[in-house]
Structures are given as structure tokens and as C-alpha cells.
Design a protein around this motif. Structure first.
Motif, PDB file in Angstrom:
ATOM      1  N   UNK A   9      -0.731  96.646 -16.023  1.00 16.66           N
ATOM      2  CA  UNK A   9       0.561  95.979 -15.984  1.00 16.66           C
ATOM      3  C   UNK A   9       1.480  96.570 -14.953  1.00 16.66           C
ATOM      4  N   UNK A  10       2.760  96.239 -15.099  1.00 18.75           N
ATOM      5  CA  UNK A  10       3.805  96.713 -14.188  1.00 18.75           C
ATOM      6  C   UNK A  10       4.620  97.795 -14.889  1.00 18.75           C
ATOM      7  N   UNK A 108      -8.562  95.704 -13.805  1.00 12.20           N
ATOM      8  CA  UNK A 108      -7.236  95.418 -14.349  1.00 12.20           C
ATOM      9  C   UNK A 108      -6.189  95.958 -13.372  1.00 12.20           C
ATOM     10  N   UNK A 109      -5.166  95.162 -13.128  1.00 11.96           N
ATOM     11  CA  UNK A 109      -4.159  95.516 -12.131  1.00 11.96           C
ATOM     12  C   UNK A 109      -3.134  96.477 -12.717  1.00 11.96           C
ATOM     13  N   UNK A 110      -2.874  97.531 -11.973  1.00 17.25           N
ATOM     14  CA  UNK A 110      -1.791  98.464 -12.293  1.00 17.25           C
ATOM     15  C   UNK A 110      -0.829  98.462 -11.110  1.00 17.25           C
ATOM     16  N   UNK A 111       0.427  98.155 -11.379  1.00 20.87           N
ATOM     17  CA  UNK A 111       1.444  98.146 -10.333  1.00 20.87           C
ATOM     18  C   UNK A 111       2.581  99.079 -10.731  1.00 20.87           C
ATOM     19  N   UNK A 112       2.885 100.023  -9.864  1.00 20.11           N
ATOM     20  CA  UNK A 112       3.940 100.998 -10.125  1.00 20.11           C
ATOM     21  C   UNK A 112       5.061 100.754  -9.125  1.00 20.11           C
ATOM     22  N   UNK A 113       6.226 100.424  -9.638  1.00 22.79           N
ATOM     23  CA  UNK A 113       7.367 100.140  -8.768  1.00 22.79           C
ATOM     24  C   UNK A 113       8.188 101.408  -8.546  1.00 22.79           C
ATOM     25  N   UNK A 114       8.785 101.480  -7.366  1.00 27.61           N
ATOM     26  CA  UNK A 114       9.578 102.678  -7.037  1.00 27.61           C
ATOM     27  C   UNK A 114      11.030 102.524  -7.453  1.00 27.61           C
TER      28      UNK A 114
END
Length: 114
Positions: A9-10, A108-114
């Protein structure tokens, strides 16, 4: 046998995610379970491994932040990811190697926002 991943996830930088990977049926003679990841435009890289005996190994980039755990009897492998960084953004894949076959998850998508 299919491997099904979940938990991606995000998340904001500094946050945590737990990825899980489960086989659709029993897998005999598992030797090692592994998490890989692939970021856009980059090659797939090894993130963490756990052997049948429980020995773990991590990429230098995730040491101290990620923890792999597995259950050979249930053919499941998890990846606890803490202190996530934007550079951890990638598609994460699990792999289970057994005596006669190697199985891969779909990612599986991993999205890390700054």
C-alpha cells in the motif's frame, strides 16, 4: 501452488507495513523463503531471506528496519517493514524454494511518500 501476497500500500516515510505471503496449498521440503523487490527502471533485488532452519539474511539497505519471518509448515512468509523510506518504493515479491520447484508470488506494490 500459488503464492498470494498481501499488505502492500501507500505509507508516509517513517511508517510501517507488514507484507504477508501464503501458499495456496502445502509445500514440502521448503529450503528457503525470500522477499525480493523491483523498483521502476531497476533490476529485481533480494531484500531478505529465511532458511528452513530459521537463519535470516538481509540486504544492507534494510538491515535494522525490516524483519522476515516464516512458517515452513504453513508455507507462509512475512516481512515487517519499519522506518520506511521513499527509496523502499517498489513491487515486492515473495519466493519459496522447495526441493523440486521454486514458487513466486505475483507481487504487491509498496509506495512510500516523502
Amino acid at each position: 501452488v500459488q503464492l498470494v501476497e498481501s499488505g502492500g500500500g501507500l505509507v508516509q516515510a517513517g511508517g510501517s507495513l507488514r507484507l504477508s505471503c501464503a501458499a495456496s496449498e502445502s509445500i514440502f521440503s521448503i529450503s528457503v523463503m525470500t522477499w525480493f523487490r523491483q523498483a521502476p527502471g531497476k533490476q529485481r533485488e533480494l531484500v531478505a531471506t529465511i532458511t528452513r532452519s530459521g537463519t535470516t539474511n538481509y540486504a544492507d539497505s534494510v538491515k535494522g528496519r525490516f524483519t522476515i519471518s516464516g512458517d515452513n509448515a504453513k508455507a507462509t512468509v512475512d516481512l515487517q517493514m519499519n522506518s520506511l523510506k521513499p527509496e523502499d518504493t517498489a513491487v515486492y515479491y515473495c519466493r519459496i524454494a522447495a526441493a523440486r520447484h521454486v514458487y513466486w508470488g505475483q507481487g504487491t506494490q509498496v509506495t512510500v511518500s516523502s
